[in-house]
Design a protein around this motif. Structure first.
Motif, short mmCIF file in Angstrom:
data_model
loop_
_atom_site.label_atom_id
_atom_site.label_comp_id
_atom_site.label_asym_id
_atom_site.label_seq_id
_atom_site.Cartn_x
_atom_site.Cartn_y
_atom_site.Cartn_z
N THR A 1 8.86 5.91 -13.19
CA THR A 1 8.80 5.07 -14.38
C THR A 1 10.07 4.22 -14.47
O THR A 1 11.06 4.46 -13.77
N LEU A 2 10.02 3.24 -15.34
CA LEU A 2 11.18 2.40 -15.60
C LEU A 2 12.38 3.26 -15.99
O LEU A 2 13.49 3.08 -15.48
N GLU A 3 12.13 4.22 -16.88
CA GLU A 3 13.20 5.07 -17.40
C GLU A 3 13.74 6.02 -16.34
O GLU A 3 14.95 6.25 -16.25
N PHE A 4 12.85 6.56 -15.51
CA PHE A 4 13.27 7.50 -14.47
C PHE A 4 14.23 6.85 -13.48
O PHE A 4 15.30 7.38 -13.18
N LEU A 5 13.85 5.68 -12.97
CA LEU A 5 14.70 5.02 -11.99
C LEU A 5 16.00 4.52 -12.61
O LEU A 5 17.06 4.56 -11.97
N GLU A 6 15.93 4.08 -13.85
CA GLU A 6 17.17 3.68 -14.54
C GLU A 6 18.12 4.86 -14.66
O GLU A 6 19.33 4.74 -14.41
N ARG B 1 0.81 -1.22 0.00
CA ARG B 1 0.00 0.00 0.00
C ARG B 1 0.84 1.26 0.00
O ARG B 1 0.46 2.29 0.57
N MET B 2 2.01 1.19 -0.62
CA MET B 2 2.83 2.39 -0.78
C MET B 2 2.35 3.17 -2.00
O MET B 2 1.95 2.58 -3.01
N GLU B 3 2.41 4.49 -1.89
CA GLU B 3 2.01 5.35 -3.01
C GLU B 3 3.15 5.42 -4.02
O GLU B 3 4.26 5.85 -3.67
N ILE B 4 2.89 4.99 -5.24
CA ILE B 4 3.93 5.02 -6.27
C ILE B 4 3.92 6.40 -6.94
O ILE B 4 2.92 6.80 -7.53
N PRO B 5 5.01 7.16 -6.84
CA PRO B 5 5.05 8.50 -7.45
C PRO B 5 4.86 8.43 -8.96
O PRO B 5 5.27 7.46 -9.61
N MET B 6 4.27 9.45 -9.51
CA MET B 6 4.02 9.50 -10.95
C MET B 6 5.31 9.38 -11.75
O MET B 6 5.33 8.79 -12.83
N GLN B 7 6.41 9.96 -11.23
CA GLN B 7 7.66 9.95 -11.99
C GLN B 7 8.40 8.61 -11.88
O GLN B 7 9.43 8.42 -12.53
#
Length: 282
Positions: free
Chosen positions: A66-71, A58-64
């Motif tokens: 994304t796969l690309e953002f974290l990479e 139940r953690m809120e996943i931030p909009m940013q």
């Protein structure tokens, strides 16, 4: 340098407080992965496991997020440490933000990215002595929370202390049904003839990325039969090989369990296929 929510800080910088929920309640998840010469091994699998785990908790996943953002954030951290053309261990930790007791005040999250150099760019077989024993003081629960890579690892910590005190390289953990489910730091595979067996997720083992990839490798060959079935402690001394898998080591053969010595024939065959899959998929 470490990456805290996109900002880079020296490793000795104090950025967490005593109110951190990862510290107080183990309210955190983490992914550990390899990056070699700028390529994150099996990154999509790690990313989607993290997203699924965050949803379960139940953690809120931030909009940013994304796969690309974290990479990009991982690679930024690697570059800042001067590791672009190296083999690197990456740990991405996600924790719920401060506030509340057991019940959090918010489901918003923060993250930390840490990097460390590795000795080899490839998965290699370590054939040095690697003796294991069962750890039976405490048990793994047979539920979906046990499949997640959370920071709730006190069982693994106590088992590691037991292994160190008794001269073992690792311990095998058992669940509440007394079935063997995994090692302290990875999934377990057994080899008997041309059959390769690993405990099912329903028995409480970690949903490991290399476990998944190795099952794909074995399933694609005609040489071996893959079984995903419960493992009795009595089986351990009857098989030809035992090995452990995780994202950093790849495949770690077990050389001895009690009076039984094991070979590494199949481990050596599989590690080449695992390296090939890592280079192909990235």
């Amino acid at each position: 340098m470490i990456n805290f929510n996109g900002s880079l800080f020296p490793e000795n910088k104090e950025i967490l407080t005593s109110k951190n929920r990862g510290l107080k309640y183990g309210d955190a998840l983490f992914e550990t992965l390899r990056c070699v010469n700028g390529t994150l091994f099996f990154w999509e699998d790690h990313y989607f496991r993290l997203m699924a785990s965050m949803r379960m908790l139940r953690m809120e996943i931030p909009m940013q997020f994304t796969l690309e953002f974290l990479e990009d954030e991982i690679k930024k951290t690697i570059k800042e440490n001067g590791f672009e053309n190296k083999a690197v261990r990456v740990r991405l930790t996600v924790f719920r933000n401060e506030g509340g007791l057991y019940a959090p005040e918010t489901n918003d999250i923060s993250y930390i990215i840490e990097t460390k150099l590795l000795d080899s760019p490839f998965y290699i077989i370590n054939e040095s002595d690697y003796e294991v024993e069962l750890f039976k003081d405490y048990y793994v629960n047979k539920d979906m929370l046990s499949n997640l890579k959370t920071t709730n690892k006190i069982l693994n910590v106590v088992a590691s202390v037991y292994a160190k005190e008794n001269g073992y390289a690792n311990c095998l953990l058992v669940n509440t049904d007394k079935q063997v489910v995994e090692a302290i730091n990875g999934n377990l595979f057994l080899v008997k003839g041309n059959t390769i067996k690993t405990p099912p997720l329903g028995d409480g083992c970690l949903n490991g990325i290399i476990r998944k990839k190795l099952m794909e490798v074995v399933g694609a060959t005609d040489e071996f039969q893959l079984l995903e079935e419960s493992v009795s402690p009595f089986e351990l001394q009857k098989v030809d090989e035992l090995f452990i898998t995780n994202s950093i080591v790849g495949i770690q053969p077990i050389s001895k369990y009690r009076k039984k010595q094991f070979v590494t024939t199949v481990s050596k065959k599989l590690v080449g296929k695992l390296n090939a899959k890592a280079r192909m998929v990235g």
